[in-house]
Design a protein around this motif. Structure first.
Motif, PDB file in Angstrom:
ATOM      1  N   LEU A   1      43.351   9.462  64.154  1.00 33.84           N
ATOM      2  CA  LEU A   1      43.413   8.220  63.743  1.00 33.84           C
ATOM      3  C   LEU A   1      43.491   7.825  62.212  1.00 33.84           C
ATOM      4  CD1 LEU A   1      40.810   6.517  66.306  1.00 33.84           C
ATOM      5  CD2 LEU A   1      43.494   6.483  66.412  1.00 33.84           C
ATOM      6  N   ALA A   2      42.528   8.748  61.525  1.00 31.35           N
ATOM      7  CA  ALA A   2      42.547   8.943  59.959  1.00 31.35           C
ATOM      8  C   ALA A   2      44.022   8.945  59.538  1.00 31.35           C
ATOM      9  CB  ALA A   2      41.563   9.717  59.287  1.00 31.35           C
ATOM     10  N   ALA A   3      44.647  10.015  60.161  1.00 30.49           N
ATOM     11  CA  ALA A   3      46.027  10.338  59.701  1.00 30.49           C
ATOM     12  C   ALA A   3      47.098   9.100  59.942  1.00 30.49           C
ATOM     13  CB  ALA A   3      46.379  11.797  60.134  1.00 30.49           C
ATOM     14  N   HIS A   4      46.725   8.575  61.081  1.00 26.94           N
ATOM     15  CA  HIS A   4      47.619   7.449  61.527  1.00 26.94           C
ATOM     16  C   HIS A   4      47.474   6.277  60.409  1.00 26.94           C
ATOM     17  CE1 HIS A   4      50.319   5.168  64.095  1.00 26.94           C
ATOM     18  NE2 HIS A   4      49.459   4.380  64.406  1.00 26.94           N
ATOM     19  N   ALA A   5      46.232   5.840  60.269  1.00 27.71           N
ATOM     20  CA  ALA A   5      45.969   4.812  59.175  1.00 27.71           C
ATOM     21  C   ALA A   5      46.573   5.347  57.992  1.00 27.71           C
ATOM     22  CB  ALA A   5      44.463   4.599  59.064  1.00 27.71           C
ATOM     23  N   LEU A   6      46.303   6.383  57.156  1.00 23.47           N
ATOM     24  CA  LEU A   6      46.926   6.716  56.030  1.00 23.47           C
ATOM     25  C   LEU A   6      48.389   6.723  56.065  1.00 23.47           C
ATOM     26  CD1 LEU A   6      44.685   9.822  55.091  1.00 23.47           C
ATOM     27  CD2 LEU A   6      45.026   7.550  53.538  1.00 23.47           C
ATOM     28  N   THR A   7      49.193   7.182  57.167  1.00 21.92           N
ATOM     29  CA  THR A   7      50.419   7.200  57.179  1.00 21.92           C
ATOM     30  C   THR A   7      50.907   5.832  57.274  1.00 21.92           C
ATOM     31  OG1 THR A   7      50.367   9.205  58.543  1.00 21.92           O
ATOM     32  CG2 THR A   7      52.575   8.312  58.372  1.00 21.92           C
ATOM     33  N   LEU A   8      50.397   4.847  57.819  1.00 23.96           N
ATOM     34  CA  LEU A   8      50.779   3.472  57.959  1.00 23.96           C
ATOM     35  C   LEU A   8      50.753   2.702  56.765  1.00 23.96           C
ATOM     36  CD1 LEU A   8      49.126   2.169  61.369  1.00 23.96           C
ATOM     37  CD2 LEU A   8      51.550   2.608  60.841  1.00 23.96           C
ATOM     38  N   ILE A   9      49.593   3.337  55.838  1.00 18.94           N
ATOM     39  CA  ILE A   9      49.750   2.698  54.543  1.00 18.94           C
ATOM     40  C   ILE A   9      50.842   3.220  53.476  1.00 18.94           C
ATOM     41  CG2 ILE A   9      48.233   2.489  52.403  1.00 18.94           C
ATOM     42  CD1 ILE A   9      45.693   2.767  54.426  1.00 18.94           C
ATOM     43  N   VAL A  10      50.686   4.612  53.458  1.00 21.86           N
ATOM     44  CA  VAL A  10      51.612   5.365  52.494  1.00 21.86           C
ATOM     45  C   VAL A  10      53.130   5.307  53.147  1.00 21.86           C
ATOM     46  CG1 VAL A  10      52.129   7.610  51.619  1.00 21.86           C
ATOM     47  CG2 VAL A  10      50.025   6.963  51.969  1.00 21.86           C
ATOM     48  N   ASP A  11      53.662   5.328  54.270  1.00 20.50           N
ATOM     49  CA  ASP A  11      55.003   5.491  54.662  1.00 20.50           C
ATOM     50  C   ASP A  11      55.124   5.314  56.261  1.00 20.50           C
ATOM     51  OD1 ASP A  11      57.573   5.942  55.107  1.00 20.50           O
ATOM     52  OD2 ASP A  11      57.581   8.328  54.907  1.00 20.50           O
ATOM     53  N   PRO A  12      54.952   3.935  56.421  1.00 16.66           N
ATOM     54  CA  PRO A  12      55.063   3.433  57.923  1.00 16.66           C
ATOM     55  C   PRO A  12      56.053   4.083  58.853  1.00 16.66           C
ATOM     56  CG  PRO A  12      54.656   1.695  56.498  1.00 16.66           C
ATOM     57  CD  PRO A  12      54.883   2.794  55.637  1.00 16.66           C
ATOM     58  N   ALA A  13      56.979   4.390  58.273  1.00 23.16           N
ATOM     59  CA  ALA A  13      58.377   4.790  59.058  1.00 23.16           C
ATOM     60  C   ALA A  13      57.861   6.286  59.585  1.00 23.16           C
ATOM     61  CB  ALA A  13      59.587   4.800  57.965  1.00 23.16           C
ATOM     62  N   ALA A  14      57.056   6.766  58.811  1.00 22.84           N
ATOM     63  CA  ALA A  14      56.741   8.356  59.264  1.00 22.84           C
ATOM     64  C   ALA A  14      55.520   8.221  60.234  1.00 22.84           C
ATOM     65  CB  ALA A  14      56.372   9.131  58.068  1.00 22.84           C
ATOM     66  N   ALA A  15      55.094   7.059  60.797  1.00 20.36           N
ATOM     67  CA  ALA A  15      53.951   7.121  61.579  1.00 20.36           C
ATOM     68  C   ALA A  15      54.382   7.493  63.091  1.00 20.36           C
ATOM     69  CB  ALA A  15      53.486   5.723  61.475  1.00 20.36           C
ATOM     70  N   ASP A  16      55.061   8.552  63.480  1.00 18.56           N
ATOM     71  CA  ASP A  16      55.439   9.164  64.699  1.00 18.56           C
ATOM     72  C   ASP A  16      54.580  10.277  65.267  1.00 18.56           C
ATOM     73  OD1 ASP A  16      55.742  11.115  62.788  1.00 18.56           O
ATOM     74  OD2 ASP A  16      57.869  11.606  63.313  1.00 18.56           O
ATOM     75  N   GLY A  17      53.528  10.584  64.661  1.00 17.22           N
ATOM     76  CA  GLY A  17      52.481  11.411  65.435  1.00 17.22           C
ATOM     77  C   GLY A  17      52.690  12.836  64.832  1.00 17.22           C
ATOM     78  N   TYR A  18      53.832  13.118  64.242  1.00 17.55           N
ATOM     79  CA  TYR A  18      54.130  14.628  63.917  1.00 17.55           C
ATOM     80  C   TYR A  18      54.290  14.788  62.603  1.00 17.55           C
ATOM     81  CZ  TYR A  18      54.836  15.262  68.906  1.00 17.55           C
ATOM     82  OH  TYR A  18      54.591  15.331  70.352  1.00 17.55           O
ATOM     83  N   SER A  19      54.378  13.752  61.623  1.00 16.49           N
ATOM     84  CA  SER A  19      54.798  14.006  60.299  1.00 16.49           C
ATOM     85  C   SER A  19      53.511  14.665  59.626  1.00 16.49           C
ATOM     86  CB  SER A  19      54.949  12.536  59.430  1.00 16.49           C
ATOM     87  OG  SER A  19      53.856  11.715  59.735  1.00 16.49           O
ATOM     88  N   ALA A  20      53.567  14.811  58.135  1.00 19.98           N
ATOM     89  CA  ALA A  20      52.754  15.758  57.485  1.00 19.98           C
ATOM     90  C   ALA A  20      51.386  15.421  57.713  1.00 19.98           C
ATOM     91  CB  ALA A  20      53.153  15.776  56.095  1.00 19.98           C
TER      92      ALA A  20
END
Lengths: 425, 176
Positions: free
Chosen positions: A78-97
């Motif tokens: 969830l923390a990674a998902h929230a951060l990804t949505l802030i930084v790069d929403p297109a990468a919010a696929d569950g597998y990005s860095a």
């Protein structure tokens, strides 16, 4: 106030320094030595629940593994998902860095959590010095750090943390800690352990058998264990974890309880592969982590710990772990370094290791009083043996990291080569 | 702090404790000897799975088969073929007929593989389910005396860099 007093204890301070150093070393290894965390065999399937349930909304998704590991990874996801949505929403696929890194961090977190609980449990049993020493030896002499880093996506480091907490809580209950919250938490921990790896339900034996070797304690213990005051919160805690799993199984398969390992079975029930599990050069527990030999010797010294109250539970847990692993059709447990299922029972093995240490310390004291020469010989012998075990562990891990030692099935010549490389370079 | 019995006998070692200390030392010495001999290959069960011969279209990097336990075997390490061709293959011959369920290949293989099994002197192609992470599960258990792993003629990428091949047989069958 309590925290200040605890901080004054030099061993507690040393534990903090040790954990900080260990976490830093593991983090550096994760950054520079591990390509990815998601995608290691079973680890990917555990993680897939988070993608399917939370990102795709596919609640009928079913894998043979239960959901406990995914639950342990949930806060980090969830923390990674929230951060990804802030930084790069297109990468919010569950597998990005960021998601991948979160799984790596979760491994270190559960290592630290488990080690704190294990230290506290061992401190109750043997005092601070041995408690700290055992934790350092487990770090240097076993593949536990590997399971906290490279194999962070696997279930084992999570079970290590939970079983350490379960062990500690049982010891506290044995020392008179009562109350709804305590017993609810005990049930919750066991329920979580079960929905990580169903077979580990036998860990409950430590709680159930705690004190049965002590006639004075036995009757009182059983009366308390099966009293409504304890059973009710135990069951409620357990159901808090197990019920969601049962509901998800019902949605996916139509049954509240199912055997998810279809087509797989305990093929070797009548002729378990005990020798291979312990001594094969492909996977052998004592070949890859020879320091555990001290823990096996310690099973005979458990009277040293807590007046022997935990003896029956620990011996049964170790034997059942050995038997269930050796009887499973895939006793080598797939393509991962070492005999991984035993990571789950490390806290119990650590107690027997501590018992051996305490026993040996007493014997060496006696020897020092009677024969100084033999005392020195014995001291050097046992310390050298422990150091050699740590050295072998580090050499094999290094060999595995460099590709000399196969993760799936090592061979004697690969192990030999790993040792040669350490000596030569 | 420690509520356990110390079993200390007032500073003097009892005969029982002395015997236990000697026994613990001997266990450690025995294990060290066992470990040393093991690393010399004294307990190498390479032949137990029953691989008679490993051949290939190339001779580079061939190593012996390995076994530890009796229901699986792994083979070789770092078989890298510089100039891959469509005819490249690996051939495993067993001492007697073996039942296989799946094969796991760690490393790089041609983009499409085909498996052939020899039984009763006849070669036939073995169908398998969609491979996942180098794991090829056969549609049904097969009984073979020889197994050939080859590049499919439709394969575009032909590179071979096999680190390890693991055979999975039916465990109960292997016990017979």
């Amino acid at each position: 106030m309590v925290t200040q007093e605890r901080w004054k204890n030099k061993y507690d301070r040393r534990l903090f320094l040790f954990l900080a150093s260990a976490a830093a070393v593991m983090l550096i290894y994760e950054i520079f030595g591990v390509e990815h965390f998601i995608g290691y065999y079973d680890g990917e399937l555990y993680y897939s629940y988070l993608i399917e349930y939370l990102l795709k909304g596919n609640w009928t998704y079913f894998e043979k593994y239960p959901i406990g590991t995914a639950l342990a990874e949930l806060p980090f996801f969830l923390a990674a998902h929230a951060l990804t949505l802030i930084v790069d929403p297109a990468a919010a696929d569950g597998y990005s860095a960021l998601y991948d890194g979160a799984v790596g961090i979760s491994g270190i977190f559960y290592y630290v959590l488990g080690t704190v609980f294990l230290y506290r449990a061992l401190k109750l049993l043997f005092g601070e010095k041995i408690a700290l020493g055992i934790n350092v030896l487990v770090f240097l002499g076993t593949a536990l750090p590997l399971y906290a880093t490279k194999y962070a996506s696997f279930s084992h480091i999570k079970t290590y943390a939970l079983s350490a907490a379960f062990l500690y809580l049982t010891l506290l209950i044995g020392r008179g800690r009562e109350g709804f919250r305590t017993h609810f938490l005990l049930g919750l921990l066991l329920g979580w352990i079960v929905i990580i790896r169903n077979i580990n339900v036998f860990f409950v034996l430590f709680y159930l058998c705690y004190g049965i070797t002590d006639p004075k304690y036995r009757r009182e213990h059983f009366r308390r264990v099966f009293s409504a005051r304890r059973l009710l919160p135990n069951i409620l805690g357990g159901l808090t974890m197990v019920l969601p799993q049962m509901i998800l199984w019902k949605i996916a398969t139509g049954h509240f309880i199912c055997y998810s390992y279809e087509g797989e079975s305990f093929s070797y029930l009548t002729h378990p592969k005990i020798f291979e599990v312990l001594f094969s050069d492909a996977k052998g527990l004592l070949i890859f982590m020879p320091i555990l030999l001290f823990c096996f010797l310690g099973l005979f010294c458990l009277r040293q710990a807590d007046g022997g109250r935990g003896t029956a539970g620990i011996v049964l847990i170790v034997l059942l772990e050995l038997y269930t692993t050796a009887a499973w059709w895939c006793w080598w447990l797939g393509g991962v370094y070492g005999m991984r299922s035993f990571i789950d029972i490390f806290p119990f093995l650590a107690v027997s290791g501590g018992a051996f240490w305490l026993w040996l310390r007493e014997r060496l004291k006696e020897l020092r009083n009677s024969d100084g020469g033999w005392y020195a010989v014995c001291l050097v012998f046992f310390v050298s043996a422990a150091a050699a075990c740590c050295f072998l562990n580090v050499a094999f891990l290094k060999g595995m990291q460099e590709g000399t030692v196969s993760e799936t099935f090592a061979t004697w010549w690969q192990l030999q080569q790993a040792l040669r490389q350490v000596f030569l370079f | 702090m420690n509520s356990g019995k110390r079993l200390c006998s007032g500073g003097k070692m009892t005969k029982k404790n002395k015997a236990a200390l000697i026994a613990a030392s001997f266990v450690l010495i025995g294990f060290s000897v066992f470990f040393f001999l093991k690393l010399q290959g004294i307990w190498d069960f390479s032949g137990r799975f029953g691989i008679r011969e490993i051949a290939s279209s190339r001779d580079v990097g061939m190593e012996q088969a390995l076994i530890d336990g009796d229901e699986l075997t792994s083979w070789g390490s770092y078989n890298y073929w510089e100039k891959p061709q469509k005819e490249d293959y690996l051939l495993f011959s067993f001492r007697k007929e073996r039942r296989l369920r799946q094969i796991e290949i760690d490393g790089i293989t041609p983009s499409l593989l085909v498996f052939f099994g020899k039984s009763d002197g006849k070669w036939s192609r073995i169908p398998f389910s969609q491979p996942r992470r180098g794991c090829y599960v056969f549609e049904r258990d097969v009984r073979v005396t020889d197994l050939k792993i080859a590049a499919s003629s439709d394969a575009r990428e032909l590179k071979w860099d096999v680190k390890e091949i693991t055979f999975y047989g039916d465990a109960r069958e292997m016990e017979k």
